[in-house]
Design a protein around this motif. Structure first.
Motif, PDB file in Angstrom:
ATOM      1  N   SER A 179       0.831  -1.205   0.000  1.00 56.11           N
ATOM      2  CA  SER A 179       0.000   0.000   0.000  1.00 56.11           C
ATOM      3  C   SER A 179       0.866   1.256   0.000  1.00 56.11           C
ATOM      4  O   SER A 179       0.626   2.201  -0.761  1.00 56.11           O
ATOM      5  CB  SER A 179      -0.926  -0.009   1.228  1.00 56.11           C
ATOM      6  N   ILE A 180       1.881   1.253   0.865  1.00 53.82           N
ATOM      7  CA  ILE A 180       2.771   2.414   0.936  1.00 53.82           C
ATOM      8  C   ILE A 180       3.552   2.575  -0.364  1.00 53.82           C
ATOM      9  O   ILE A 180       3.637   3.685  -0.922  1.00 53.82           O
ATOM     10  CB  ILE A 180       3.733   2.281   2.130  1.00 53.82           C
ATOM     11  N   SER A 198       1.431   3.963  -3.139  1.00 58.64           N
ATOM     12  CA  SER A 198       1.191   5.403  -2.977  1.00 58.64           C
ATOM     13  C   SER A 198       2.408   6.217  -3.388  1.00 58.64           C
ATOM     14  O   SER A 198       2.288   7.262  -4.020  1.00 58.64           O
ATOM     15  CB  SER A 198       0.821   5.707  -1.515  1.00 58.64           C
ATOM     16  N   HIS A 216       4.612   8.382   4.518  1.00 57.28           N
ATOM     17  CA  HIS A 216       3.410   7.550   4.411  1.00 57.28           C
ATOM     18  C   HIS A 216       3.318   6.564   5.570  1.00 57.28           C
ATOM     19  O   HIS A 216       2.222   6.298   6.087  1.00 57.28           O
ATOM     20  CB  HIS A 216       3.402   6.794   3.080  1.00 57.28           C
ATOM     21  N   LEU A 217       4.455   6.020   5.980  1.00 60.16           N
ATOM     22  CA  LEU A 217       4.464   5.094   7.107  1.00 60.16           C
ATOM     23  C   LEU A 217       4.037   5.805   8.388  1.00 60.16           C
ATOM     24  O   LEU A 217       3.295   5.251   9.203  1.00 60.16           O
ATOM     25  CB  LEU A 217       5.850   4.483   7.268  1.00 60.16           C
ATOM     26  N   LYS A 241       1.949   8.082   8.725  1.00 60.93           N
ATOM     27  CA  LYS A 241       0.494   8.244   8.734  1.00 60.93           C
ATOM     28  C   LYS A 241      -0.211   7.000   9.282  1.00 60.93           C
ATOM     29  O   LYS A 241      -1.367   7.085   9.712  1.00 60.93           O
ATOM     30  CB  LYS A 241      -0.013   8.538   7.324  1.00 60.93           C
ATOM     31  N   LEU A 242       0.466   5.863   9.256  1.00 62.11           N
ATOM     32  CA  LEU A 242      -0.109   4.626   9.785  1.00 62.11           C
ATOM     33  C   LEU A 242       0.189   4.444  11.269  1.00 62.11           C
ATOM     34  O   LEU A 242      -0.162   3.407  11.845  1.00 62.11           O
ATOM     35  CB  LEU A 242       0.433   3.415   9.012  1.00 62.11           C
ATOM     36  N   LEU A 243       0.832   5.430  11.883  1.00 58.55           N
ATOM     37  CA  LEU A 243       1.240   5.330  13.278  1.00 58.55           C
ATOM     38  C   LEU A 243       0.607   6.464  14.088  1.00 58.55           C
ATOM     39  O   LEU A 243       1.269   7.447  14.440  1.00 58.55           O
ATOM     40  CB  LEU A 243       2.775   5.400  13.387  1.00 58.55           C
ATOM     41  N   PRO A 245       3.717  -0.947  13.323  1.00 58.95           N
ATOM     42  CA  PRO A 245       2.608  -0.494  12.469  1.00 58.95           C
ATOM     43  C   PRO A 245       1.586  -1.587  12.179  1.00 58.95           C
ATOM     44  O   PRO A 245       0.390  -1.304  12.058  1.00 58.95           O
ATOM     45  CB  PRO A 245       3.311  -0.017  11.189  1.00 58.95           C
ATOM     46  N   ASN A 246       2.040  -2.846  12.094  1.00 60.47           N
ATOM     47  CA  ASN A 246       1.093  -3.932  11.846  1.00 60.47           C
ATOM     48  C   ASN A 246       0.099  -4.073  12.995  1.00 60.47           C
ATOM     49  O   ASN A 246      -1.107  -4.229  12.790  1.00 60.47           O
ATOM     50  CB  ASN A 246       1.849  -5.250  11.664  1.00 60.47           C
ATOM     51  N   ARG A 280      -2.214  -0.923  13.350  1.00 59.52           N
ATOM     52  CA  ARG A 280      -3.242  -0.914  12.311  1.00 59.52           C
ATOM     53  C   ARG A 280      -4.373  -1.879  12.654  1.00 59.52           C
ATOM     54  O   ARG A 280      -5.540  -1.621  12.368  1.00 59.52           O
ATOM     55  CB  ARG A 280      -2.614  -1.283  10.964  1.00 59.52           C
TER      56      ARG A 280
END
Length: 260
Positions: free
Chosen positions: A1-2, A5, A28-29, A31-33, A208-209, A212
């Motif tokens: 996904s990252i 993008s 971008h990473l 934003k997932l944190l 992040p996994n 999420r």
């Protein structure tokens, strides 16, 4: 996904520049944190209701994640660096010497500590510490497989009516273990995550996994045993750099290999 993008965002010349790609991936990473807080202010519930009540912080989690040490770090920082009055409550009467461990920390820092074994005793302890700015509740570590003990801890936490419930997870654990822990501890309605032992983790990629999957923000991270130094509010950009570099980095992106 990252990566998808980033490919869509950058033109061919930018994609050939490693530093530009790394910066875009990091952004971008990050934003997932999601992160929350810092050291925060008074209890939001107290402010909204007009009650005089300390900010009540509960920590829950499985055994062996460093929960009691994390509480000592939080308490020391609130008192010594934030100039707040702090009280401690422990319900961990199962682990040998657990109460003594917290009392030792409390004596060094100069904090009152209460021991509570029932829901009523937790409520009474909160009331006796009502003059404090912050009250931190320590709970016994529970196996994510022991539903009965988890229910007992949930009742104790509920009686404290915490403003914040932090699920404490070790970043050194395998992802399946962390995901199972998230699932089982959801009955306590945690609203944020503390990741401990980043200095022991082989990689930070699990963070992040897990976040999420949890849909909870990260409040603090810890990376060592020193009280109160090895704790800090979570920073999304720094965590993203840790995931990509595979090591601890300072806020200026300098790798901290000496701590590995």
């Amino acid at each position: 996904s990252i990566l998808g993008s980033v490919r869509d965002e950058l033109d061919p010349s930018e994609l050939s520049d490693e530093s530009i790609v790394e910066h875009a991936v990091t952004r971008h990473l990050a934003k997932l944190l999601p992160v929350v807080g810092g050291w925060g202010g008074p209890s939001a519930s107290a402010a909204s209701s007009g009650r005089t009540r300390p900010r009540v912080i509960a920590l829950v989690g499985p055994t062996g994640v460093g929960k009691t040490t994390t509480i000592a770090k939080l308490a020391a920082t609130f008192k010594l660096r934030q100039n707040r009055t702090v009280g401690l409550i422990t319900t961990d009467t199962y682990r040998i010497a657990a109460v003594d461990q917290l009392r030792t920390y409390a004596n060094i820092i100069g904090l009152p500590v209460k021991v509570a074994m029932t829901s009523d005793e937790v409520a009474d302890a909160i009331a006796s510490l009502a003059h404090m700015d912050v009250v931190i509740l320590d709970t016994a570590g529970r196996s994510q497989l022991d539903r009965t003990r988890l229910d007992e801890t949930r009742a104790l936490v509920d009686s404290a009516r915490p403003d914040e419930t932090h699920l404490v997870l070790s970043a050194s654990c395998a992802e399946p273990v962390l995901l199972k822990t998230l699932d089982r501890f959801s009955i306590m309605a945690p609203d944020r995550v503390i990741f401990t032992k980043l200095d022991e983790a082989v990689t930070c990629g699990v963070i992040p996994n897990v976040v999420r999957s949890s849909a909870m923000p990260i409040s603090y991270i810890t990376m060592g045993q020193e009280v109160p130094d090895h704790i800090e509010p979570a920073d999304a950009n720094r965590l993203a750099r840790m995931v990509l570099s595979g090591t601890l980095v300072d806020s200026d992106s300098t790798p901290r290999t000496a701590h590995r």
